[in-house]
Every structure is written in structure tokens, then in C-alpha cells.
Design an enzyme around this catalytic site. Structure first.
Site, PDB file in Angstrom:
ATOM      1  N   ILE A  14     -32.814  12.100  44.606  1.00 13.77           N
ATOM      2  CA  ILE A  14     -33.145  10.669  44.592  1.00 13.77           C
ATOM      3  C   ILE A  14     -33.614  10.224  45.977  1.00 13.77           C
ATOM      4  CG2 ILE A  14     -32.301   8.352  44.009  1.00 13.77           C
ATOM      5  CD1 ILE A  14     -30.132   9.768  42.282  1.00 13.77           C
ATOM      6  N   LYS A  87     -22.016  16.017  44.363  1.00 18.76           N
ATOM      7  CA  LYS A  87     -22.187  15.331  43.063  1.00 18.76           C
ATOM      8  C   LYS A  87     -21.912  16.177  41.829  1.00 18.76           C
ATOM      9  CE  LYS A  87     -27.109  16.383  42.906  1.00 18.76           C
ATOM     10  NZ  LYS A  87     -28.480  15.937  42.731  1.00 18.76           N
ATOM     11  N   SER A 127     -22.450   4.809  40.643  1.00 18.50           N
ATOM     12  CA  SER A 127     -22.743   5.480  39.378  1.00 18.50           C
ATOM     13  C   SER A 127     -22.124   4.721  38.220  1.00 18.50           C
ATOM     14  CB  SER A 127     -22.157   6.886  39.444  1.00 18.50           C
ATOM     15  OG  SER A 127     -22.120   7.458  38.173  1.00 18.50           O
ATOM     16  N   TYR A 152     -14.997  13.522  41.450  1.00 22.46           N
ATOM     17  CA  TYR A 152     -16.305  12.991  41.842  1.00 22.46           C
ATOM     18  C   TYR A 152     -16.384  11.503  41.507  1.00 22.46           C
ATOM     19  CZ  TYR A 152     -21.052  11.407  41.177  1.00 22.46           C
ATOM     20  OH  TYR A 152     -22.186  10.637  41.196  1.00 22.46           O
ATOM     21  N   LYS A 156     -16.644   7.838  43.917  1.00 17.54           N
ATOM     22  CA  LYS A 156     -17.584   6.700  43.818  1.00 17.54           C
ATOM     23  C   LYS A 156     -16.799   5.387  43.755  1.00 17.54           C
ATOM     24  CE  LYS A 156     -21.423   8.830  44.205  1.00 17.54           C
ATOM     25  NZ  LYS A 156     -22.208   8.643  45.420  1.00 17.54           N
ATOM     26  N   TYR A 180     -26.135   3.808  39.272  1.00 20.75           N
ATOM     27  CA  TYR A 180     -27.181   4.541  38.558  1.00 20.75           C
ATOM     28  C   TYR A 180     -26.695   4.974  37.190  1.00 20.75           C
ATOM     29  CZ  TYR A 180     -28.498   5.682  43.460  1.00 20.75           C
ATOM     30  OH  TYR A 180     -28.797   5.659  44.800  1.00 20.75           O
ATOM     31  N   ASN A 182     -28.551   7.592  34.136  1.00 16.23           N
ATOM     32  CA  ASN A 182     -28.862   9.025  34.244  1.00 16.23           C
ATOM     33  C   ASN A 182     -30.281   9.277  34.780  1.00 16.23           C
ATOM     34  OD1 ASN A 182     -26.526   8.792  32.420  1.00 16.23           O
ATOM     35  ND2 ASN A 182     -26.793  10.989  32.156  1.00 16.23           N
ATOM     36  N   LEU A 203     -28.197  17.491  31.615  1.00 16.99           N
ATOM     37  CA  LEU A 203     -28.959  17.814  30.406  1.00 16.99           C
ATOM     38  C   LEU A 203     -30.417  18.186  30.670  1.00 16.99           C
ATOM     39  CD1 LEU A 203     -29.133  17.922  27.306  1.00 16.99           C
ATOM     40  CD2 LEU A 203     -29.679  15.467  27.356  1.00 16.99           C
ATOM     41  N   ARG A 234     -26.934   8.128  26.286  1.00 17.35           N
ATOM     42  CA  ARG A 234     -27.021   7.804  27.715  1.00 17.35           C
ATOM     43  C   ARG A 234     -28.284   6.981  27.957  1.00 17.35           C
ATOM     44  NH1 ARG A 234     -22.845   9.745  27.284  1.00 17.35           N
ATOM     45  NH2 ARG A 234     -21.781  11.379  28.438  1.00 17.35           N
ATOM     46  N   ARG A 297     -17.901  18.556  25.294  1.00 18.33           N
ATOM     47  CA  ARG A 297     -17.547  18.893  26.680  1.00 18.33           C
ATOM     48  C   ARG A 297     -16.429  17.944  27.118  1.00 18.33           C
ATOM     49  NH1 ARG A 297     -22.201  18.456  31.272  1.00 18.33           N
ATOM     50  NH2 ARG A 297     -22.005  16.239  30.799  1.00 18.33           N
TER      51      ARG A 297
END
Ligand code: UDP
Length: 338
Positions: A14, A87, A127, A152, A156, A180, A182, A203, A234, A297
Site C-alpha cells: 500500500i 501484517k 484495519s 495482529y 491495530k 482498510y 480488503n 485470497l 468481504r 478457516r
């Protein structure tokens, strides 16, 4: 007057796209990067895309003396965009201290040096993970934050708390959290893009690597969710759109006279399922993907997408690149890596 912006993690995914947009908007980015998860050739490509020499200070944002020296060297810095962070969600569970040390310390040091050097404008990469599984969709900035699923995610949340506490007692401080959704896609030139190390967790890079034959098969993590096709939803945002949100945030802060701390969701406002992403990828690229449905997952949120009203009104920013276009750019970038 030249508007110098320190961009930590400016060689990253980014960060590099944001540096291109900064130059295009008349800002001068100064990159701080330790290249732990980024490549030097990306900076060359940013220079190529912008036609400008980009200053790079190689070092660690958790190193006070180093950060101090960068601010001293580039006096009259107008603001900081703080991307630099580890990240990888999965890795953060195995190596929590690595994540807490790096992500928290770098944020603390940036704020400390900003205060000492009288730099007041701060844009922080946050995030949508802070919302967890939201009670209401789309997610507005007022939605409650939920306990994070990973160290993680907790870094944030903790960094947002650190900045918030700091802002309360620091006169003149102006900050924005960009949450953010995705990020996907790559620069349309295919000169910069994401460079995952090893097997991607996300993904879209997994899809493009499977399409390129680097991975044998994509596994869709669960199709028994409470969504129209059973796969998770998402809000996928093109990285160039996301980069432009940082310019809008800086413009806002530089025009603002009063102390402020604002939160903005940065997403398209649309939700797409994993199956839709896979189908759209196949449609726009004409490449047949080898994929299967696998188990869920651990830690995945069922559905999350943004309410983009606040960012549209507050920052005058709106995503305008479609999912199809974003996937095409991801694929072109992947192919350029051969
Ligand atoms: N996903 C998947 N297969 C993969 C990687 C991701 O089905 O190999 C799914 C994942 O379960 C989630 C969505 O794709 O529903 C987005 O995952 P990603 O890791 O990219 O982002 P995040 O989970 O952080 O939103």
C-alpha cells in the site's frame, strides 16, 4: 512550499502505491523502510512511474535514534503516514512478541519524535479487523470494536488506543485512522504490486498464484456460512483507490486548523463473496482456476463490508475501481513477475 511527508513502510504494497499518488498530488514522500517485507526495486519503479527521485531512509521505525535523525535531516516535515507494520495474521499467533514489539514500538517512536520535532499530522493504517464480526452491516465507524481474533488485530486496536491517548494530551496533534477493508489489485501499469513472501494468506494473491501455476489449488475456506452462496463476504478495494484515500486524509489534516482525531472506513461499500471473486476472476481473465471447497478457516469473520458514507462526505473520497478491474490488475501484475 514543498510538502514533505514521511511514509513509513513506503516500499510496501500500500505504501508504494501511496507514494505514487503523493507525488501526483504535489507531495514529496520520504520513505522510511527496513525492507524486511519489501523490495528495493519497488522504489525504483515508483521513481519510474512518477519521474521523480524518491528519498529513502533505510532503517527501523522502532529505533528512536534513527527516526530522530531522519526528522532532523528532512526538516519541515508536514506529516507522517505510518504503514510500517508486520501484517501476517497467522504468524502473529505464533510470534506474538514479534508483532507487539514491532507494531507498537514503531507507532510509539513515531509519535514521540513527531511531538519533539513539532510535526502534527498523522495518518495511521488501521484495519476493519477492529470490528470483528459486526452486529450490523454495512459497518459504520460508530460500530463497536470487538476483541480481535489475532495478536495482529490486537496491535491495530492497541495502536489506535495509543494514538487516541496521545492525542488527548498533545496540543496541535491531528490524526486520522484509516480502517482498510480488503486491499487488492495493483498499479494499472503492472510496475508495482503486492509481493507476498511464501504462500500467500490472502485470497487474491492465492488466486493469482494458482492461476499462474505456482500453487496447485485454491481452497475456498467454507461454503456453509449464512450468506447467499455460503462463502464469506468481504469488501475488496483496489489499492490505487486506497492509496488515494491517504492523499484525501492528508489534504484534510493540512487544511484543518483545530486538533482532531478522525476515523474513516476505507472500502467500496460493497460486499462480495469468495465465490464471486473466484467467478469474476475466471470471467475477466479467461483463466480456469483449480479450486475446491475446504473447511472453514479458524478466526474468519462471516461477512464484513463498509458503510462508506462518512469517508465520502468527510474526505470527499470514493472508491471507483470495480472488482473486475481490480482482479484484472492483480492478474496482470502476477504475470509481470515471470
Ligand atoms: N480465503 C479462501 N482461501 C484462501 C484465502 C482466503 O477462501 O486461500 C477466504 C477467507 O476465508 C476470507 C476471504 O477469502 O473469507 C478473504 O480472506 P483474506 O485472508 O484475503 O482477508 P481477511 O480474512 O483478512 O478478510
Amino acid at each position: 512550499m514543498e510538502k514533505k511527508i514521511i511514509v513509513t513502510g513506503g516500499a510496501g504494497y500500500i505504501g508504494s502505491h501511496t507514494c505514487v499518488e503523493l507525488v501526483k498530488s504535489g507531495y514529496t514522500p520520504i520513505i522510511i523502510d527496513n525492507f524486511s517485507n519489501s523490495e528495493k526495486f519497488i522504489v525504483d519503479r515508483v521513481e519510474e512511474l512518477t519521474g521523480k527521485k524518491i528519498e529513502v531512509e533505510e532503517g527501523d521505525c522502532g529505533d528512536y535514534e534513527f527516526v530522530k535523525s531522519v526528522f532532523k535531516k528532512h526538516a519541515e516535515v508536514s506529516g507522517v503516514i505510518h504503514f510500517a507494520a508486520f501484517k501476517a495474521v497467522g504468524e502473529s499467533s505464533n510470534l506474538p512478541l514479534k508483532y507487539y514489539q514491532n507494531n507498537l514500538l514503531s507507532t510509539i517512536i513515531m509519535l514521540k519524535v513527531m511531538e519533539e520535532e513539532g510535526v502534527s499530522n498523522f495518518v495511521f493504517s488501521s484495519s476493519c479487523t477492529v470490528y470483528g464480526e459486526p452486529d450490523q452491516l454495512p459497518v459504520t465507524e460508530d460500530s463497536p470494536t470487538k476483541p480481535a481474533e489475532s495478536p495482529y488485530g490486537r496491535t491495530k486496536q492497541m495502536c489506535e488506543n495509543i494514538v487516541t491517548d496521545f492525542s488527548k494530551v498533545t496540543k496541535g496533534f491531528k490524526g486520522i485512522f484509516l480502517r482498510y477493508f480488503n486491499p487488492i489489485g495493483a498499479h494499472p501499469s503492472s510496475r508495482i504490486g503486492e509481493l507476498p513472501i511464501g504462500a500467500p494468506n490472502n485470497l487474491v494473491p492465492y488466486i493469482t498464484q494458482t492461476a499462474a501455476g505456482i500453487r496447485e489449488k485454491l481452497t475456498i475456506f467454507g461454503n456453509d456460512y449464512d450468506t447467499p452462496d455460503g462463502t464469506c463476504i468481504r469488501d475488496y478495494i483496489h489499492v490505487v483507490d486506497l492509496a488515494k484515500a491517504h492523499i484525501a486524509a492528508l489534504d484534510y489534516l493540512l487544511a484543518e486548523k483545530e486538533d482532531c482525531l478522525e476515523v474513516f472506513n476505507v472500502g467500496t461499500g460493497n460486499g462480495n463473496s469468495v465465490q464471486e471473486v473466484v467467478d469474476t476472476f475466471q470471467e475477466v481473465t479467461g483463466v480456469k482456476l483449480n479450486y475446491e471447497i475446504g473447511p472453514r478457516r479458524a478466526g474468519d469473520v462471516e461477512k464484513v463490508y463498509s458503510d462508506a458514507t462518512k469517508v465520502e462526505n468527510g474526505l470527499k473520497w470514493k472508491a471507483d475501481i470495480s472488482l473486475a478491474e481490480s482482479l484484472k490488475d492483480s492478474w496482470n501484475w502476477q504475470q509481470s513477475l515471470k
